[in-house]
Design an enzyme around this catalytic site. Structure first.
Site, PDB file in Angstrom:
ATOM      1  N   PRO A  93       0.830  -1.216   0.000  1.00 43.33           N
ATOM      2  CG  PRO A  93       0.048  -1.013   2.185  1.00 43.33           C
ATOM      3  CD  PRO A  93       0.740  -1.955   1.265  1.00 43.33           C
ATOM      4  CB  SER A 122      -2.409   3.936   1.334  1.00 42.00           C
ATOM      5  OG  SER A 122      -2.203   4.895   2.341  1.00 42.00           O
ATOM      6  CE1 TYR A 145       0.506   4.654   8.296  1.00 38.59           C
ATOM      7  CE2 TYR A 145      -0.661   5.767   6.529  1.00 38.59           C
ATOM      8  CZ  TYR A 145       0.490   5.200   7.033  1.00 38.59           C
ATOM      9  OH  TYR A 145       1.615   5.172   6.270  1.00 38.59           O
ATOM     10  CB  THR A 171       1.177   1.108   8.857  1.00 34.30           C
ATOM     11  OG1 THR A 171       0.839   0.564   7.583  1.00 34.30           O
ATOM     12  CG2 THR A 171       2.581   1.689   8.793  1.00 34.30           C
ATOM     13  CE  LYS A 268       3.445  -1.475   4.281  1.00 31.44           C
ATOM     14  NZ  LYS A 268       4.209  -0.284   4.619  1.00 31.44           N
ATOM     15  CG  HIS A 292       6.966   3.294   5.974  1.00 28.43           C
ATOM     16  ND1 HIS A 292       5.812   2.928   6.614  1.00 28.43           N
ATOM     17  CD2 HIS A 292       6.598   4.268   5.102  1.00 28.43           C
ATOM     18  CE1 HIS A 292       4.802   3.646   6.162  1.00 28.43           C
ATOM     19  NE2 HIS A 292       5.241   4.460   5.229  1.00 28.43           N
ATOM     20  N   GLY A 325      12.928  -2.921  -0.746  1.00 28.45           N
ATOM     21  CA  GLY A 325      14.258  -3.116  -1.321  1.00 28.45           C
ATOM     22  C   GLY A 325      14.291  -3.985  -2.565  1.00 28.45           C
ATOM     23  N   GLY A 346       6.995  -1.245  -2.895  1.00 31.21           N
ATOM     24  CA  GLY A 346       6.308  -0.014  -3.253  1.00 31.21           C
ATOM     25  C   GLY A 346       6.886   0.605  -4.516  1.00 31.21           C
TER      26      GLY A 346
HETATM   27  C1  LIG Z   1       5.594   7.064  -2.112  1.00 29.84           C
HETATM   28  C2  LIG Z   1       5.360   6.056  -1.029  1.00 29.84           C
HETATM   29  C3  LIG Z   1       4.205   6.136  -0.266  1.00 29.84           C
HETATM   30  C4  LIG Z   1       3.972   5.202   0.745  1.00 29.84           C
HETATM   31  N1  LIG Z   1       2.790   5.253   1.456  1.00 29.84           N
HETATM   32  C5  LIG Z   1       2.540   4.320   2.407  1.00 29.84           C
HETATM   33  C6  LIG Z   1       1.304   4.317   3.112  1.00 29.84           C
HETATM   34  O1  LIG Z   1       0.427   5.148   2.889  1.00 29.84           O
HETATM   35  N2  LIG Z   1       1.122   3.354   4.062  1.00 29.84           N
HETATM   36  C7  LIG Z   1       2.071   2.415   4.344  1.00 29.84           C
HETATM   37  O2  LIG Z   1       1.862   1.564   5.219  1.00 29.84           O
HETATM   38  N3  LIG Z   1       3.233   2.373   3.661  1.00 29.84           N
HETATM   39  C8  LIG Z   1       3.478   3.293   2.712  1.00 29.84           C
HETATM   40  N4  LIG Z   1       4.669   3.257   2.010  1.00 29.84           N
HETATM   41  C9  LIG Z   1       5.630   2.164   2.280  1.00 29.84           C
HETATM   42  C10 LIG Z   1       5.345   0.969   1.357  1.00 29.84           C
HETATM   43  O3  LIG Z   1       4.157   0.328   1.693  1.00 29.84           O
HETATM   44  C11 LIG Z   1       6.477  -0.070   1.444  1.00 29.84           C
HETATM   45  O4  LIG Z   1       6.634  -0.459   2.782  1.00 29.84           O
HETATM   46  C12 LIG Z   1       7.805   0.456   0.913  1.00 29.84           C
HETATM   47  O5  LIG Z   1       7.593   1.182  -0.284  1.00 29.84           O
HETATM   48  C13 LIG Z   1       8.742  -0.717   0.649  1.00 29.84           C
HETATM   49  O6  LIG Z   1       9.974  -0.279   0.135  1.00 29.84           O
HETATM   50  P1  LIG Z   1      10.310  -0.277  -1.446  1.00 29.84           P
HETATM   51  O7  LIG Z   1       9.698   0.974  -1.982  1.00 29.84           O
HETATM   52  O8  LIG Z   1      11.778  -0.294  -1.475  1.00 29.84           O
HETATM   53  O9  LIG Z   1       9.692  -1.495  -2.043  1.00 29.84           O
HETATM   54  C14 LIG Z   1       4.930   4.190   1.012  1.00 29.84           C
HETATM   55  C15 LIG Z   1       6.085   4.113   0.226  1.00 29.84           C
HETATM   56  C16 LIG Z   1       6.309   5.031  -0.788  1.00 29.84           C
HETATM   57  C17 LIG Z   1       7.547   4.912  -1.628  1.00 29.84           C
END
Ligand SMILES: Cc1cc2nc3c(=O)[nH]c(=O)nc-3n(C[C@H](O)[C@H](O)[C@H](O)COP(=O)(O)O)c2cc1C
Length: 398
Positions: A93, A122, A145, A171, A268, A292, A325, A346
């Site tokens: 998300p 999200s 959240y 989260t 999470k 995150h 990652g 993400g």
């Molecule tokens: C632009 C962006 C927005 C994100 N928004 C949320 C969110 O609203 N809620 C949440 O639990 N994690 C959020 N995340 C974290 C992602 O769910 C995820 O844990 C993270 O992107 C994993 O790392 P990666 O980008 O290297 O795959 C966000 C990540 C990014 C890059």
């Protein structure tokens, strides 16, 4: 105008076709987005050490393949929280998706469904869970959240239940906002403090601006009836974390939430074995081992560095997912060999969303699927369950 749009689409597809990996998508996203928005996706906390480490950790581990294994047919499906996914990685998300591309969550939802994988929406989503629920049959996770406003919390649970989401993911790593200095520099804050350079960057990306302003008004669909920020793009995510979320959230709250939800429940952002055990104790059915994407506590360990320890602690009680990652199919294989049930990410799909909407996300998932299939064959395995720690060698003592 129609001719211009057609030419634009042809150009987009030409460029998209030459995106062979996540980094190619990243570069295309950088080209298409105004700087503040690109850096919101691409950036992380403090010196971004953890962000880099999340991917580098995979590179310190080598795969040991087996051969002559008869690998003409490969099945890469996994079952996580009782749901079958056709590929072992799903879309985590992420917030504010309609800022990145005007189709936002709609594009990601449809692409995920096409590839038989899961999509996480999200709390800060920009398309309603109701609409997503009616749009796709594929497995869906709602990311929760925990707000100070209990009425808002109840409303989120009701919305996710009514939309028949399969999983609630709480989260737990955003108890306060991470220090995302790129956002401070570009002015992606509340209120926005755009620098001259940032304003110029919006002016230099007229296509993004055209798409943004000619489509439906931006909103935070899940929150809009509860907070004035719900219709306001000016909200900074850091400030939202710090002011609206309940910093007194504890294990009892998580357990009560699990009971109220009554279905598959995931935490999470768990990083320690001790917390993983507590997650199992309160009845969570899965955890996402995640920092995150390096956006919160810089200097924290990477999910891949932690995964074996956590799988050893709770892998027989709950599903352990590695989140963050992942940039290559081999990263997925290493995580699964270490004992993760599935992976999630993400940026691996967000760059693609920004680069080209739904076709972009499809290309990103297709690239990863092709890599995973090829890599499984080269490893001499036909099923995910055949991957094991015997196939991993770490270069340094951990
Ligand atoms: C632009 C962006 C927005 C994100 N928004 C949320 C969110 O609203 N809620 C949440 O639990 N994690 C959020 N995340 C974290 C992602 O769910 C995820 O844990 C993270 O992107 C994993 O790392 P990666 O980008 O290297 O795959 C966000 C990540 C990014 C890059």
């Amino acid at each position: 105008m129609a001719e211009m749009a057609k030419r634009g689409i042809a150009f987009m597809f030409r460029r998209l076709q030459s995106c062979h990996n996540v980094e190619d998508m990243r570069l295309l996203a950088k080209q298409r987005l105004p700087d503040p928005i690109f850096h919101y996706i691409d950036g992380a906390a403090d010196d971004e050490v953890t962000y880099r480490r999340n991917t580098e950790a995979f590179e310190e581990c080598d795969l040991v393949p087996n051969v002559l294994a008869g690998v003409d047919k490969v099945d890469m499906s996994v079952t996580v929280m009782g749901l079958k996914l056709d590929m072992p990685i799903f879309c985590s998300p992420t917030a504010l998706q309609r800022l990145f591309h005007h189709d936002g969550e709609r594009a990601v939802a449809r692409a995920a469904e096409k590839f038989g994988t899961m999509f996480g929406v999200s709390s800060l989503g920009t398309v309603s869970v109701e609409e997503i629920g009616g749009m796709i049959k594929a497995p869906k996770m709602f990311q929760f959240y925990f707000h100070k406003d209990r009425g808002l919390n109840n409303s989120l649970i009701q919305q996710a239940k009514a939309a028949k989401f399969d999983i609630l993911a709480l989260t737990v790593d955003t108890i306060t906002g991470g220090n995302r200095e790129r956002d401070v520099r570009t002015g992606f804050t509340s209120p926005p403090r755009l620098t001259l350079g940032s304003l110029l960057s919006f002016a230099l990306h007229p296509r993004w601006a055209f798409d943004y302003f000619t489509h439906e008004k931006f909103e935070l669909s899940q929150l809009k009836d509860y907070v004035k920020e719900g219709s306001n793009v000016a909200i900074s995510v850091g400030e939202y974390f710090s002011t609206m979320l309940d910093q007194s959230m504890n294990w009892k709250d998580a357990e009560e939430l699990r009971q109220r939800w009554g279905g598959q429940f995931c935490l999470k952002g768990v990083m320690s074995a001790a917390d993983a055990r507590r997650a199992a104790d309160i009845g969570a059915t899965a955890i996402m081992v995640s920092n995150h994407g390096g956006r919160q506590l810089d200097g924290s360990r990477s999910p891949f560095d932690q995964i074996s320890e956590i799988v050893d602690a709770v892998g027989d009680r709950i599903d352990v997912i590695l989140d963050g990652g992942i940039r290559r199919g081999t990263h997925v294989l290493k995580a699964l060999a270490a004992g993760a049930k599935a992976c999630s990410g993400g940026r691996m799909y967000l760059y693609a969303l920004a680069a080209a909407g739904q076709p972009g996300v499809e290309k990103a998932l297709s690239n990863l699927r092709t890599e995973i299939e090829r890599d499984m064959k080269l490893m001499g395995v036909t099923k995910v369950s055949q991957l094991s720690r015997d196939m991993l060698r770490f270069r340094s003592i951990r």
